[in-house]
Design a protein around this motif. Sequence first.
Motif, mmCIF file in Angstrom:
data_model
loop_
_atom_site.group_PDB
_atom_site.id
_atom_site.type_symbol
_atom_site.label_atom_id
_atom_site.label_comp_id
_atom_site.label_asym_id
_atom_site.label_seq_id
_atom_site.Cartn_x
_atom_site.Cartn_y
_atom_site.Cartn_z
ATOM 1 N N THR A 99 0.826 -1.207 0.000
ATOM 2 C CA THR A 99 0.000 0.000 0.000
ATOM 3 C C THR A 99 0.864 1.262 0.000
ATOM 4 O OG1 THR A 99 -1.729 -1.181 1.209
ATOM 5 C CG2 THR A 99 -1.827 1.221 1.239
ATOM 6 N N LEU A 103 1.000 3.926 -3.181
ATOM 7 C CA LEU A 103 0.598 5.322 -3.001
ATOM 8 C C LEU A 103 1.708 6.264 -3.463
ATOM 9 C CD1 LEU A 103 -1.190 5.150 0.484
ATOM 10 C CD2 LEU A 103 -2.254 5.474 -1.767
ATOM 11 N N VAL A 151 -9.631 -1.277 -0.742
ATOM 12 C CA VAL A 151 -9.470 -0.026 0.014
ATOM 13 C C VAL A 151 -8.414 0.858 -0.641
ATOM 14 C CG1 VAL A 151 -8.686 0.934 2.214
ATOM 15 C CG2 VAL A 151 -10.276 -0.997 2.202
ATOM 16 N N THR A 152 -7.344 0.235 -1.126
ATOM 17 C CA THR A 152 -6.294 0.998 -1.811
ATOM 18 C C THR A 152 -6.846 1.668 -3.070
ATOM 19 O OG1 THR A 152 -4.606 -0.535 -0.990
ATOM 20 C CG2 THR A 152 -4.006 0.860 -2.862
ATOM 21 N N SER A 155 -9.053 4.605 -2.006
ATOM 22 C CA SER A 155 -8.290 5.751 -1.502
ATOM 23 C C SER A 155 -7.579 6.498 -2.615
ATOM 24 C CB SER A 155 -7.278 5.285 -0.458
ATOM 25 O OG SER A 155 -6.332 4.397 -1.033
ATOM 26 N N THR A 156 -7.266 5.792 -3.704
ATOM 27 C CA THR A 156 -6.587 6.447 -4.831
ATOM 28 C C THR A 156 -7.566 6.837 -5.937
ATOM 29 O OG1 THR A 156 -6.124 4.252 -5.779
ATOM 30 C CG2 THR A 156 -4.415 5.250 -4.393
ATOM 31 N N GLN A 157 -8.864 6.654 -5.652
ATOM 32 C CA GLN A 157 -9.930 7.023 -6.587
ATOM 33 C C GLN A 157 -9.790 6.316 -7.941
ATOM 34 O OE1 GLN A 157 -9.928 11.302 -6.793
ATOM 35 N NE2 GLN A 157 -10.650 11.566 -4.690
#
Length: 383
Positions: A99, A103, A151-152, A155-157
């Motif tokens: 993750t 990111l 979820v990753t 969170s990064t759309q």
Amino acid sequence: MLDVLSLARHTRYFNQTRSFLIFQRIRLLTLLLAVLQTGWVLVDQLLLPTQIQAPIALGRFVSGVALLALLFWYQRPYDLRFALARLFLLLAILSAFQTWSNLLLLDAGHMSAVAGYQFFPFMIVTMLAIFPLTIVEVSVVTAVVILVELVTQISTQRVGMIDEINDLWLLLVLGVIAGWAAVNQLSMLLGLYRQATRDALTGLANRRQVMEQLEGDVEYARERGESISILLFDLDKFKGFNDNYGHAAGDIVLKQFAKILRKQARGKRDLAGRFGGEEFLTILPGADGAAACIAAEEVCNSCRQTRVRIPSGEVVGFTTSIGIATLEPGESSSELLRRADEALYLAKARGRDGYRLAGAEDVDSAATAAKSVAEREPALLVD
């Protein structure tokens, strides 16, 4: 199917074997991954943009240290809860690094330009194939890995994009394949375990398994100051019965006695085994002398009430003599077994069909009792 679905049907003795195997494989895997995590920094120098080399190197260093800490976590290697905790920690360490690196790469705009990083979650889920796991355990781990990936993406759309949907689908497929391999490993381990530890005639633990488990249980009880007792059984006048009715009839009696011991055992806590010939042994972890005597009385009563039909058509009954010993401070497993054997001779000397709890006063009389029993004419085992 039920044997590989969950651990509900597994004995604690098999769980100890599986736990140690998982412990060994995690140690080997963490060592390899710790070396690769730190060594891959040199490869990153060639592949990564300069501005993100340092933060990703830091992530590799932290995850490498965490892997080494997991490598040197030796506590309770035979405890299944600790084994599964180690496995989840391993996956958590790798998922955290995945993750973190994703990111950083996404923020720098290099997510699809750097080889290897986008395949990290697939590597994690395929590692399941290395371990003997139940269907429930495999399902939980696969679900957690997919959830982390989802979820990753959120969170990064990037959730809902074609590539991301393909990644989730591929994770699920790999999870099924790796899970199938892990469950097959568990199934083979169960088969090998039963072949190596079970008496072919009675289905109880064999002598080797009983002795190994007794040594481990005694050490466990001594370390924690807990009680442990053993019951040593001998079917009364069994040699005379075999001489008169044949070994086929004797095998029927042995199987029936094994059913009694299996029924008397407290679920997955106790271990009943065939010690040799007509001798059997039950290990009672956590049981003191009083509890062991109650268990012995239950077995004696069950034997008295049981009748079996032998190949000749006759219906016969059988009884047993039992020697009981409870672990004393500083005592080894061999000493505990010796005292149970002495108590067994005393139970026979008192007329058989009963039990005797070993005590200090029994030591001097054990040899005399053994001689007395040996000199008696064996009688038939009849109804």
